[in-house]
Design a protein around this motif. Structure first.
Motif, PDB file in Angstrom:
ATOM      1  N   MET A  57       0.848  -1.175   0.000  1.00 15.99           N
ATOM      2  CA  MET A  57       0.000   0.000   0.000  1.00 15.99           C
ATOM      3  C   MET A  57       0.896   1.242   0.000  1.00 15.99           C
ATOM      4  O   MET A  57       1.852   1.331   0.753  1.00 15.99           O
ATOM      5  CB  MET A  57      -0.890  -0.008   1.248  1.00 15.99           C
ATOM      6  CG  MET A  57      -1.855   1.138   1.265  1.00 15.99           C
ATOM      7  SD  MET A  57      -2.856   1.325   2.755  1.00 15.99           S
ATOM      8  CE  MET A  57      -3.481  -0.274   3.063  1.00 15.99           C
ATOM      9  N   ALA A  58       0.571   2.206  -0.851  1.00 14.77           N
ATOM     10  CA  ALA A  58       1.366   3.425  -0.961  1.00 14.77           C
ATOM     11  C   ALA A  58       1.133   4.324   0.247  1.00 14.77           C
ATOM     12  O   ALA A  58       0.022   4.397   0.780  1.00 14.77           O
ATOM     13  CB  ALA A  58       0.994   4.161  -2.241  1.00 14.77           C
ATOM     14  N   ARG A  59       2.189   4.990   0.664  1.00 11.25           N
ATOM     15  CA  ARG A  59       2.091   5.937   1.778  1.00 11.25           C
ATOM     16  C   ARG A  59       1.419   7.211   1.291  1.00 11.25           C
ATOM     17  O   ARG A  59       1.576   7.621   0.153  1.00 11.25           O
ATOM     18  CB  ARG A  59       3.479   6.267   2.299  1.00 11.25           C
ATOM     19  CG  ARG A  59       4.126   5.096   2.998  1.00 11.25           C
ATOM     20  CD  ARG A  59       5.423   5.533   3.565  1.00 11.25           C
ATOM     21  NE  ARG A  59       5.163   6.676   4.460  1.00 11.25           N
ATOM     22  CZ  ARG A  59       5.898   6.980   5.490  1.00 11.25           C
ATOM     23  NH1 ARG A  59       6.953   6.273   5.773  1.00 11.25           N
ATOM     24  NH2 ARG A  59       5.612   8.012   6.241  1.00 11.25           N
ATOM     25  N   MET A  60       0.692   7.846   2.206  1.00  5.07           N
ATOM     26  CA  MET A  60       0.044   9.107   1.876  1.00  5.07           C
ATOM     27  C   MET A  60       1.066  10.231   1.898  1.00  5.07           C
ATOM     28  O   MET A  60       1.960  10.253   2.739  1.00  5.07           O
ATOM     29  CB  MET A  60      -1.037   9.440   2.910  1.00  5.07           C
ATOM     30  CG  MET A  60      -2.335   8.763   2.707  1.00  5.07           C
ATOM     31  SD  MET A  60      -3.589   9.660   3.651  1.00  5.07           S
ATOM     32  CE  MET A  60      -4.352   8.319   4.500  1.00  5.07           C
ATOM     33  N   SER A  61       0.887  11.176   0.991  1.00  4.81           N
ATOM     34  CA  SER A  61       1.721  12.372   0.986  1.00  4.81           C
ATOM     35  C   SER A  61       1.266  13.276   2.132  1.00  4.81           C
ATOM     36  O   SER A  61       0.183  13.083   2.705  1.00  4.81           O
ATOM     37  CB  SER A  61       1.574  13.114  -0.343  1.00  4.81           C
ATOM     38  OG  SER A  61       0.269  13.672  -0.448  1.00  4.81           O
ATOM     39  N   ALA A  62       2.069  14.264   2.441  1.00  2.00           N
ATOM     40  CA  ALA A  62       1.703  15.215   3.495  1.00  2.00           C
ATOM     41  C   ALA A  62       0.400  15.923   3.132  1.00  2.00           C
ATOM     42  O   ALA A  62      -0.449  16.153   3.998  1.00  2.00           O
ATOM     43  CB  ALA A  62       2.822  16.222   3.724  1.00  2.00           C
ATOM     44  N   GLU A  63       0.207  16.241   1.849  1.00  2.45           N
ATOM     45  CA  GLU A  63      -1.024  16.919   1.427  1.00  2.45           C
ATOM     46  C   GLU A  63      -2.240  15.995   1.605  1.00  2.45           C
ATOM     47  O   GLU A  63      -3.305  16.436   2.052  1.00  2.45           O
ATOM     48  CB  GLU A  63      -0.914  17.398  -0.023  1.00  2.45           C
ATOM     49  CG  GLU A  63      -2.050  18.298  -0.454  1.00  2.45           C
ATOM     50  CD  GLU A  63      -2.259  19.517   0.439  1.00  2.45           C
ATOM     51  OE1 GLU A  63      -3.435  19.870   0.659  1.00  2.45           O
ATOM     52  OE2 GLU A  63      -1.288  20.097   0.940  1.00  2.45           O
ATOM     53  N   GLU A  64      -2.082  14.725   1.265  1.00  2.09           N
ATOM     54  CA  GLU A  64      -3.181  13.770   1.475  1.00  2.09           C
ATOM     55  C   GLU A  64      -3.474  13.622   2.966  1.00  2.09           C
ATOM     56  O   GLU A  64      -4.631  13.514   3.376  1.00  2.09           O
ATOM     57  CB  GLU A  64      -2.819  12.413   0.871  1.00  2.09           C
ATOM     58  CG  GLU A  64      -2.792  12.419  -0.643  1.00  2.09           C
ATOM     59  CD  GLU A  64      -2.178  11.160  -1.231  1.00  2.09           C
ATOM     60  OE1 GLU A  64      -2.652  10.743  -2.304  1.00  2.09           O
ATOM     61  OE2 GLU A  64      -1.232  10.593  -0.627  1.00  2.09           O
TER      62      GLU A  64
END
Length: 189
Positions: free
Chosen positions: A1-8
């Protein structure tokens, strides 16, 4: 699973904080509860936002922007009665489908009152700027008629209050809105 960006992650915080602030208000909501709802630590929360006030202001701005977008999309290409009816119908859907947005609106008005009582006028100015933009968004499709705009917004605020207090659609307190059939359809079913 991809990590969320700071904006997400910021978006996740705004959504979670909307739910928390809508329920508990500014003073009744802890940053711990927001962090827990998002699934992050408080220190991480404060890397995304400098403090609780910044989170609250981000939520207020989002709430106002979402409402402005609702009215803009509903009234696109329409004027007068058609725009009024379309915006009323769109807001009816907001009340029915996004009760947290309605409650957040109510909480932001209370927060302004509390802040101003404590001598903090900056917060109130930010909310009033947003509300003025909302008023302007409604004003133009209604033919730039101050009376129509004020009436629409006034009925909307009354409806917000009645819905927030939990009056069912068939309660007699709604009867006074009957002459204003065009705005009565804001009531949630």
């Amino acid at each position: 699973m991809a990590r969320m960006s700071a904006e997400e992650r910021r978006e996740s915080v705004i959504r979670a904080a909307t739910a928390e602030f809508a329920r508990g208000g500014y003073h009744g909501t802890s940053t711990e509860a927001i962090a827990k709802r998002v699934g992050v630590s408080q220190p991480y929360l404060f890397r995304l936002f400098p403090g609780k006030r910044a989170i609250f202001i981000a939520v207020v701005e989002r709430c106002i922007e979402d409402t402005i977008r609702t009215f803009e999309e509903a009234s696109d290409g329409l004027h007068g009665e058609e725009a009024l009816s379309a915006m009323a119908q769109a807001y009816r859907r907001v009340i029915a489908e996004e009760p947290e947005r309605l409650m957040m609106q109510m909480q932001m008005y209370l927060a302004v009152t509390a802040a101003e009582a404590d001598g903090d006028h900056e917060f109130g100015e930010a909310v009033r700027r947003g509300w003025t933009r909302l008023w302007d968004t409604v004003h133009l499709p209604l033919g730039a008629d101050a009376g129509e705009t004020t009436s629409f917004m006034a009925y909307g605020m009354l409806i917000n209050c009645l819905v927030a207090m939990g009056f069912p659609p068939d309660h007699r307190v709604w009867a006074g809105l009957a002459p204003a059939v065009r705005t009565a359809d804001l009531r949630a079913d």
